[in-house]
Design an enzyme around this catalytic site. Sequence first.
Site, PDB file in Angstrom:
ATOM      1  CD  GLU A 226      46.931  28.239  42.240  1.00 44.45           C
ATOM      2  OE1 GLU A 226      47.194  27.602  43.287  1.00 44.45           O
ATOM      3  OE2 GLU A 226      47.088  29.470  42.127  1.00 44.45           O
TER       4      GLU A 226
ATOM      5  CG  ASP B 136      55.076  40.150  43.280  1.00 50.09           C
ATOM      6  OD1 ASP B 136      54.879  39.990  44.491  1.00 50.09           O
ATOM      7  OD2 ASP B 136      54.402  39.614  42.387  1.00 50.09           O
TER       8      ASP B 136
ATOM      9  CG  HIS C 202      51.042  39.960  43.140  1.00 50.07           C
ATOM     10  ND1 HIS C 202      51.653  38.725  43.111  1.00 50.07           N
ATOM     11  CD2 HIS C 202      49.722  39.731  43.356  1.00 50.07           C
ATOM     12  CE1 HIS C 202      50.740  37.790  43.304  1.00 50.07           C
ATOM     13  NE2 HIS C 202      49.555  38.361  43.451  1.00 50.07           N
TER      14      HIS C 202
ATOM     15  CG  ASP D  23      50.990  27.761  45.427  1.00 50.31           C
ATOM     16  OD1 ASP D  23      49.983  27.447  44.787  1.00 50.31           O
ATOM     17  OD2 ASP D  23      51.058  28.775  46.154  1.00 50.31           O
TER      18      ASP D  23
ATOM     19  CG  ASP E 291      47.418  27.319  47.276  1.00 48.98           C
ATOM     20  OD1 ASP E 291      47.717  26.440  46.464  1.00 48.98           O
ATOM     21  OD2 ASP E 291      47.080  28.469  46.947  1.00 48.98           O
TER      22      ASP E 291
END
Length: 444
Positions: A275, A111, A108, A316, A314
């Site tokens: 995802e 980031d 991003h 991850d 989420d």
Amino acid sequence: MTTTPFIGAREYFPGIGRIPFEGKDSDNPLAFKVYDAGKKIGDRTMAEHLRFAVCYWHTFCNAGQDPFGPGTRRFPWDGGAPMAAAEARLDAAFEFFTKLGVPYWCFHDVDIAPDSDDIGEYEKNLKRMVGLARERQQATGMKLLWGTANLFAHPRYMNGAATNPDFAVVARAAVQVKAALEATVELGGEHYVFWGGREGYASLHNTDMKRELAHFARFLAMARDYGRSIGLKGNFLIEPKPMEPMKHQYDFDSATCAGFLKAHGLDQDFKLNVEANHATLSGHTFEHDLQVASDHGLLGSIDANRGNAQNGWDTDQFPTDLYDTVGAMLVVLRQGGLEGGLNFDAKPRRESSDMQDLFIAHIGGMDAFARGLEVAHALLTESPWEQWRRERYASFDGGDGQAFEQGRLSLTDLCAIAARSGEPEQRSGRQEAYENLLNQYLLR
């Protein structure tokens, strides 16, 4: 890609060299047991099939914080002035990429560069960091799989970005998307992703959903047009997710996104970045959402992770479930591969606080998908798996069944055929046979 790991002014992962392939008999936690980049599976190498990418946000920006406490990993690149920390983080990232031996990375905008409410400063920061990233890509042979803009973290986006009821926020979101598109093109990025982190609603009482969806489509079309004008030739990707942070998100699942893209004439330029954890949050399996996207001709890329069945959010986690990876690779192989890749949108657990845990987590995920690739390819080319599926639909391959598929029968014709044929013969779906065959190939 260079075989020499990138080391900047400082080595951030001392004692860890290039991760080797040592095979299934190895007990070295910092070695691949299955992923052998150059091994041929069919007509491509594992590296060509899997196209692994490391995400910048979870790996180098997330220190393990959660809603109940701060991070547990003490990153040596953090601290000091924001730009100095960003430059140190970039060096650490490229050292990690090259030691792990992946071909791609993803990011991003905020980031890699310090954010700012001042547009000029934001753009200056990003331009500076993109220039440094380009130098490191040239030095290492690393490539950018895709870029994106973070349109969900800043408080200005609390009611959404492109779907925000305040036009001023929509315009401010365009600043980040334009800059992120330019950064992606400058770095040779193959694709560009939109994750509508707050494109949805918390309450229908105050929401004009039809208007917000129209604004979303208009914004995406404007971004597409600008991206094409500056040379982005790859796919624009939408990432489905059903909820969290919003109660309901407009990109709920693959089927919802496919309908939205086709309704607004965006399906020629946009595909989906599916995802695993988002698919399960929407009540589907990972394989299901991949198959829906593929059936629509819209499966472009994958965020490789998994959730936790006992948690409703989420998480991850890194993908280690071989049933998931086999199922995913069956879909990918049937459609002839991915234009995008497998991006590890995943983070080590909060309790995994050592720097080597970053490597171990990625090694496990890469090995799991490599084994999934091996098994899926074997099922498709060596086993009766596909033949069984074809036989199940054989009644449509000729005669009246084929005429039905081709639209040559009426409802009255179907009734006449049923009366002539009598009660249909019961035919087993043989689900357990498929499951046992999959296990047989997993154990080989």
